[in-house]
Write a protein that holds these residues in place. Structure first.
Motif, PDB file in Angstrom:
ATOM      1  N   VAL A 159      -3.874 -41.178  30.076  1.00 32.90           N
ATOM      2  CA  VAL A 159      -4.364 -40.446  28.913  1.00 32.90           C
ATOM      3  C   VAL A 159      -3.231 -39.578  28.382  1.00 32.90           C
ATOM      4  CG1 VAL A 159      -5.969 -38.667  28.139  1.00 32.90           C
ATOM      5  CG2 VAL A 159      -6.740 -40.432  29.740  1.00 32.90           C
ATOM      6  N   CYS A 160      -3.028 -39.631  27.076  1.00 33.19           N
ATOM      7  CA  CYS A 160      -1.958 -38.852  26.460  1.00 33.19           C
ATOM      8  C   CYS A 160      -2.246 -37.360  26.677  1.00 33.19           C
ATOM      9  CB  CYS A 160      -1.881 -39.163  24.974  1.00 33.19           C
ATOM     10  SG  CYS A 160      -0.673 -38.180  24.086  1.00 33.19           S
ATOM     11  N   ALA A 161      -1.268 -36.674  27.289  1.00 32.83           N
ATOM     12  CA  ALA A 161      -1.475 -35.266  27.640  1.00 32.83           C
ATOM     13  C   ALA A 161      -1.474 -34.393  26.391  1.00 32.83           C
ATOM     14  CB  ALA A 161      -0.386 -34.802  28.609  1.00 32.83           C
ATOM     15  N   ARG A 162      -0.718 -34.832  25.400  1.00 32.09           N
ATOM     16  CA  ARG A 162      -0.565 -33.983  24.226  1.00 32.09           C
ATOM     17  C   ARG A 162      -1.848 -33.906  23.398  1.00 32.09           C
ATOM     18  NH1 ARG A 162       3.695 -34.988  19.527  1.00 32.09           N
ATOM     19  NH2 ARG A 162       3.313 -33.101  18.302  1.00 32.09           N
ATOM     20  N   CYS A 163      -2.523 -35.029  23.258  1.00 36.10           N
ATOM     21  CA  CYS A 163      -3.713 -35.040  22.404  1.00 36.10           C
ATOM     22  C   CYS A 163      -4.987 -35.217  23.217  1.00 36.10           C
ATOM     23  CB  CYS A 163      -3.602 -36.158  21.375  1.00 36.10           C
ATOM     24  SG  CYS A 163      -3.551 -37.804  22.108  1.00 36.10           S
ATOM     25  N   ASN A 164      -4.864 -35.200  24.544  1.00 40.44           N
ATOM     26  CA  ASN A 164      -6.023 -35.355  25.431  1.00 40.44           C
ATOM     27  C   ASN A 164      -6.774 -36.652  25.178  1.00 40.44           C
ATOM     28  OD1 ASN A 164      -5.956 -33.121  27.117  1.00 40.44           O
ATOM     29  ND2 ASN A 164      -6.719 -31.809  25.467  1.00 40.44           N
TER      30      ASN A 164
ATOM     31  N   PRO B 263      -1.865 -37.826  13.272  1.00 41.23           N
ATOM     32  CA  PRO B 263      -1.779 -38.719  14.420  1.00 41.23           C
ATOM     33  C   PRO B 263      -0.788 -38.169  15.443  1.00 41.23           C
ATOM     34  CG  PRO B 263      -1.492 -39.928  12.372  1.00 41.23           C
ATOM     35  CD  PRO B 263      -1.458 -38.478  12.029  1.00 41.23           C
ATOM     36  N   CYS B 264      -1.146 -38.326  16.690  1.00 43.92           N
ATOM     37  CA  CYS B 264      -0.293 -37.835  17.771  1.00 43.92           C
ATOM     38  C   CYS B 264       0.976 -38.684  17.837  1.00 43.92           C
ATOM     39  CB  CYS B 264      -1.075 -37.925  19.077  1.00 43.92           C
ATOM     40  SG  CYS B 264      -0.112 -37.524  20.531  1.00 43.92           S
ATOM     41  N   ASP B 265       2.122 -38.030  17.834  1.00 41.50           N
ATOM     42  CA  ASP B 265       3.399 -38.745  17.902  1.00 41.50           C
ATOM     43  C   ASP B 265       3.614 -39.396  19.262  1.00 41.50           C
ATOM     44  OD1 ASP B 265       4.235 -38.241  15.385  1.00 41.50           O
ATOM     45  OD2 ASP B 265       5.408 -36.459  15.884  1.00 41.50           O
ATOM     46  N   ASP B 266       3.171 -38.701  20.308  1.00 41.03           N
ATOM     47  CA  ASP B 266       3.468 -39.173  21.663  1.00 41.03           C
ATOM     48  C   ASP B 266       2.838 -40.532  21.944  1.00 41.03           C
ATOM     49  OD1 ASP B 266       4.683 -36.765  21.783  1.00 41.03           O
ATOM     50  OD2 ASP B 266       3.706 -36.084  23.638  1.00 41.03           O
ATOM     51  N   CYS B 267       1.622 -40.703  21.482  1.00 44.63           N
ATOM     52  CA  CYS B 267       0.911 -41.948  21.811  1.00 44.63           C
ATOM     53  C   CYS B 267       0.695 -42.810  20.571  1.00 44.63           C
ATOM     54  CB  CYS B 267      -0.431 -41.627  22.454  1.00 44.63           C
ATOM     55  SG  CYS B 267      -1.529 -40.720  21.342  1.00 44.63           S
ATOM     56  N   ARG B 268       1.281 -42.417  19.458  1.00 48.09           N
ATOM     57  CA  ARG B 268       1.148 -43.129  18.182  1.00 48.09           C
ATOM     58  C   ARG B 268      -0.304 -43.292  17.788  1.00 48.09           C
ATOM     59  NH1 ARG B 268       5.228 -47.349  20.452  1.00 48.09           N
ATOM     60  NH2 ARG B 268       7.213 -46.373  19.958  1.00 48.09           N
TER      61      ARG B 268
HETATM   62 ZN    ZN Z   1      -1.431 -38.537  22.012  1.00 44.66          ZN
END
Ligand code: ZN
Ligand code: ZN
Length: 393
Positions: A192-197, A214-219
């Motif tokens: 699970v992307c930590a940045r956007c949970n 949109p979250c950059d880390d997980c696109r």
């Molecule tokens: Zn994310």
């Protein structure tokens, strides 16, 4: 990425599609570009890598109907100047990062001096536009159901009537067999992307505004694959040729569609598969025709057989059946054999309709000619006149 950047980016251009492109067109364009630009396929090519990132980002937004709507609406708003007095005018500084109002809430009243959010109604407007802006509590991006797939098959008449098992060869995107659709290398799993949970959306407060993007880390997908599956490059989907067996029910008619639930395209990330629709074409038969559930057949007979009566051996779907022709049957009469037609869905079967049709000899030997001539004389003597009662006489 700041909101302004997000709005200034042309995701449609990145994917090479028009702004009214269908979801399918977007999916196709993305798949092709992702394949062509993938870092694995372009080692050391930083330009391709940049493009790959841009394409992924564009797809993360445009492939999600809710995000796409939000993006479209925001862009429309900006291009029409809907934000009024230069709220986001060129030159305004919106830096990324935290700050501003801590709680993820903003009060438009502060911005306009006095009044409340309720008065202006703008609070609702912004809330709707930027996905809530209330701290990234959105539900995680849902796995996407696979598309339905269309296929065709051609069956000989008799197989369509009696039912058949048909092998079908389908080439379509299917769940990757190596990673079972997760996109992660076997033995690993996406986290699970930590940045956007896992929501795929991050909220920011910048100055007076809070908004989501949109979250950059997980696109925007909500999960991160550290070790992508090499067979599907982390997509979880592979183009695969599948050989499947389709059971075509008895009595299918030309042009009919059969639905096979769950046999369509694999869903993304383990989601439900689509359905398979097979259109069945039926080639005509040399002997039989069809009239709904009734099977039709034309049997050539001689004049004598009709006059004296006979029993005909008539083919059926399963074998043959003896059909009694009564003496004095007229040419073209249809004889019905119950229950020997096309199987019905509801059980039972239609009828076999046998049409008798006189075959006239084009050549007779001397003996037969003599006999026929003698017969005609006798017929006349017996009082038979073929044109008796005929209006044209
Ligand atoms: Zn994310
Ligand atoms: Zn895979």
């Amino acid at each position: 990425m700041s909101q302004r950047e997000w709005i200034e980016k042309d995701f449609y251009k990145d994917l090479g599609v028009s702004s009214d492109a269908s979801a399918d067109e977007i999916k196709k364009a993305y798949r092709k570009l992702a394949r062509d630009l993938h870092p694995d396929a372009n080692p050391g090519d930083t330009a391709a890598e940049e493009r790959f990132k841009a394409v992924s980002e564009a797809n993360a937004v445009l492939s999600d109907p809710a995000k796409r709507k939000e993006y479209d609406e925001t862009r429309r708003m900006f291009s029409s100047g809907g934000f009024g007095h230069g709220g986001f005018a060129p030159g305004s500084q919106y830096t990324t990062g935290g700050g501003g109002f801590g709680g993820g809430e903003f009060n438009i009243g502060d911005l306009f001096g006095g009044g409340t959010a309720g008065d202006s109604g703008l609070g609702d407007l912004f809330g709707g536009l930027f996905g809530g802006g209330r701290g990234g509590t959105r539900t995680p991006t849902r796995p996407q159901r696979g598309s339905d797939v269309e296929a065709e098959t051609t069956l000989p008449f008799r197989e369509a009537a009696t039912g058949a098992t048909v092998p079908l060869r389908l080439t379509s995107p299917a769940s990757c067999t190596t990673c079972h659709g997760s996109g992660a290398k076997p033995g690993t799993s996406p986290r699970v992307c930590a940045r956007c949970n896992g929501s795929g959306i991050v909220s920011r407060n910048q100055g007076a505004f809070g908004f989501s993007e949109p979250c950059d880390d997980c696109r925007g997908t909500g999960s991160i694959i550290d070790d992508p599956c090499t067979d599907c490059r982390g997509t979880g989907v592979q183009n695969r040729t599948r050989n499947i067996t389709v059971r075509v029910p008895a009595g299918v008619s030309d042009g009919q569609k059969i639905r096979l639930a769950g046999q369509g395209e694999a869903g993304l990330r383990g989601a439900q598969s689509g359905d398979l629709y097979v259109t069945v074409h039926v080639t005509p038969d040399k002997v039989f025709g069809r009239n709904g559930d009734d099977l039709t057949v034309i049997v050539p007979v001689s004049y004598g057989e009709l006059v004296l009566g006979t029993t005909l051996s008539v083919p059926t779907l399963e074998g043959r059946v003896g059909v009694k022709v009564p003496a004095g049957t007229i040419d073209g009469r249809i004889l019905r054999v119950r229950g020997r037609g096309v199987p019905k869905r509801s059980g039972g079967a239609g009828d076999l309709l046998v049409t008798v049709k006189v075959a006239v000899p084009t050549h007779l030997d001397e003996k037969a000619t003599e006999a026929l001539t003698a017969y005609l004389e006798a017929e006349k003597a017996s009082g038979f006149d073929p044109r008796a009662g005929w209006a044209g006489a």
